[in-house]
Design a protein around this motif. Sequence first.
Motif, PDB file in Angstrom:
ATOM      1  N   CYS A  29      64.031   8.220   9.413  1.00  0.00           N
ATOM      2  CA  CYS A  29      62.972   7.227   9.243  1.00  0.00           C
ATOM      3  C   CYS A  29      63.570   5.822   9.316  1.00  0.00           C
ATOM      4  O   CYS A  29      64.750   5.602   9.047  1.00  0.00           O
ATOM      5  CB  CYS A  29      62.265   7.409   7.900  1.00  0.00           C
ATOM      6  N   HIS A  30      62.723   4.856   9.681  1.00  0.00           N
ATOM      7  CA  HIS A  30      63.132   3.451   9.709  1.00  0.00           C
ATOM      8  C   HIS A  30      62.092   2.648   8.937  1.00  0.00           C
ATOM      9  O   HIS A  30      60.910   2.645   9.281  1.00  0.00           O
ATOM     10  CB  HIS A  30      63.224   2.939  11.151  1.00  0.00           C
ATOM     11  N   HIS A  46      61.243  10.986  10.842  1.00  0.00           N
ATOM     12  CA  HIS A  46      60.982  10.307  12.115  1.00  0.00           C
ATOM     13  C   HIS A  46      59.792   9.356  12.034  1.00  0.00           C
ATOM     14  O   HIS A  46      58.993   9.238  12.961  1.00  0.00           O
ATOM     15  CB  HIS A  46      60.766  11.319  13.235  1.00  0.00           C
ATOM     16  N   VAL A  47      59.657   8.661  10.924  1.00  0.00           N
ATOM     17  CA  VAL A  47      58.572   7.695  10.732  1.00  0.00           C
ATOM     18  C   VAL A  47      59.135   6.293  10.898  1.00  0.00           C
ATOM     19  O   VAL A  47      60.208   5.977  10.366  1.00  0.00           O
ATOM     20  CB  VAL A  47      57.933   7.843   9.335  1.00  0.00           C
ATOM     21  N   SER A  48      58.410   5.423  11.614  1.00  0.00           N
ATOM     22  CA  SER A  48      58.795   4.021  11.770  1.00  0.00           C
ATOM     23  C   SER A  48      57.742   3.145  11.100  1.00  0.00           C
ATOM     24  O   SER A  48      56.563   3.199  11.461  1.00  0.00           O
ATOM     25  CB  SER A  48      58.905   3.651  13.254  1.00  0.00           C
ATOM     26  N   GLN A  64      56.721  10.965  13.497  1.00  0.00           N
ATOM     27  CA  GLN A  64      56.424  10.191  14.700  1.00  0.00           C
ATOM     28  C   GLN A  64      55.330   9.149  14.505  1.00  0.00           C
ATOM     29  O   GLN A  64      54.930   8.475  15.470  1.00  0.00           O
ATOM     30  CB  GLN A  64      56.058  11.099  15.890  1.00  0.00           C
ATOM     31  N   ALA A  66      53.941   5.553  13.752  1.00  0.00           N
ATOM     32  CA  ALA A  66      54.521   4.224  13.935  1.00  0.00           C
ATOM     33  C   ALA A  66      53.540   3.200  13.369  1.00  0.00           C
ATOM     34  O   ALA A  66      52.464   2.981  13.926  1.00  0.00           O
ATOM     35  CB  ALA A  66      54.794   3.944  15.408  1.00  0.00           C
ATOM     36  N   GLY A  69      53.555  -2.100  13.920  1.00  0.00           N
ATOM     37  CA  GLY A  69      54.035  -2.698  15.156  1.00  0.00           C
ATOM     38  C   GLY A  69      53.256  -3.950  15.523  1.00  0.00           C
ATOM     39  O   GLY A  69      52.168  -4.216  14.999  1.00  0.00           O
ATOM     40  N   THR A  96      49.319   5.606  15.169  1.00  0.00           N
ATOM     41  CA  THR A  96      49.777   4.224  15.309  1.00  0.00           C
ATOM     42  C   THR A  96      48.773   3.278  14.669  1.00  0.00           C
ATOM     43  O   THR A  96      47.561   3.426  14.833  1.00  0.00           O
ATOM     44  CB  THR A  96      49.970   3.831  16.790  1.00  0.00           C
ATOM     45  N   HIS A  98      48.586  -1.097  13.959  1.00  0.00           N
ATOM     46  CA  HIS A  98      49.262  -2.354  14.260  1.00  0.00           C
ATOM     47  C   HIS A  98      48.857  -3.473  13.312  1.00  0.00           C
ATOM     48  O   HIS A  98      47.769  -3.439  12.719  1.00  0.00           O
ATOM     49  CB  HIS A  98      48.969  -2.773  15.699  1.00  0.00           C
TER      50      HIS A  98
END
Length: 278
Positions: A29-30, A46-48, A64, A66, A69, A96, A98
């Motif tokens: 993860c990030h 695997h999460v951003s 996955q 995100a 962003g 996703t 944003h």
Amino acid sequence: MSAATLVHPLSVVESGARLGERVKIGPFCHVGADVILEDDVELFSHVSIVGATTVGAGTRVFPQAALGGLPQNAKHKGGRTTLSIGKNCTIREGVTMHTGTDTSRGETVVGDNGNFLAYTHVAHDCIVGKNATFANGATLAGHCEIGDNVIIGGLTAVHQFARIGDNAFLSGCSAIPGDVIPFGIARGNLAKLRGLNIIGMKRSGLSRAEIHAARRAYRAVFDRSRPISENLTAATVEFANFPAAMKIIDFLKSREKRYFLTPALDDDDGDEDADAAA
């Protein structure tokens, strides 16, 4: 970071990120420097999550996804904008969301208890109410306003700037080109209204009298024998004592020059079963 917070050694949490108690971060993860993860948030793997993003307490984020962003908006000038996700949300694989645009609202807001299934998208500057359900692949363009208790079916897309009223139901594989009234069912490409979400109204605790009044108001407002502006004036008087009906009427009265969905020409004013229309 409290002692009860667990961060997998294969994840990156940048300096400046704020983690609440009992946060769990799985591998790969990030988490960016401007991120806030409130108590009991869980990132599986695997999460951003980047940008000025706040994730509410108890929210679970699957692989996955995100979040935070930059907005997909050419008018964005690079300023600091935010994404705020409410409490106890479920954000499934590949979702996703944003941040807002610095030339517009500047924030994207998602309410509590949302359920966002795989590959759904919440674009820049959207406002999503409480208890939202987005089925797989449901998509919001920018600047949309989604009320409370809204259900959006799989692979359904909502046009930018559209408003979706409380307790509305958008059927799967639909294209929503404009505003949808509270309690409305919308279906098709391009979508039209298909009556009221009676099941949703019952689940929300509305009385039989309120539901019947809302159905009468629906027919009165969309009576094609007169302009809708005249219908709304008359309906405001007739249904003044019925809050559910007035929610529909007030929603339409506040539309200014906005495009809104109307019943299909072949609509018999019958209300569909929202569960069957998914």
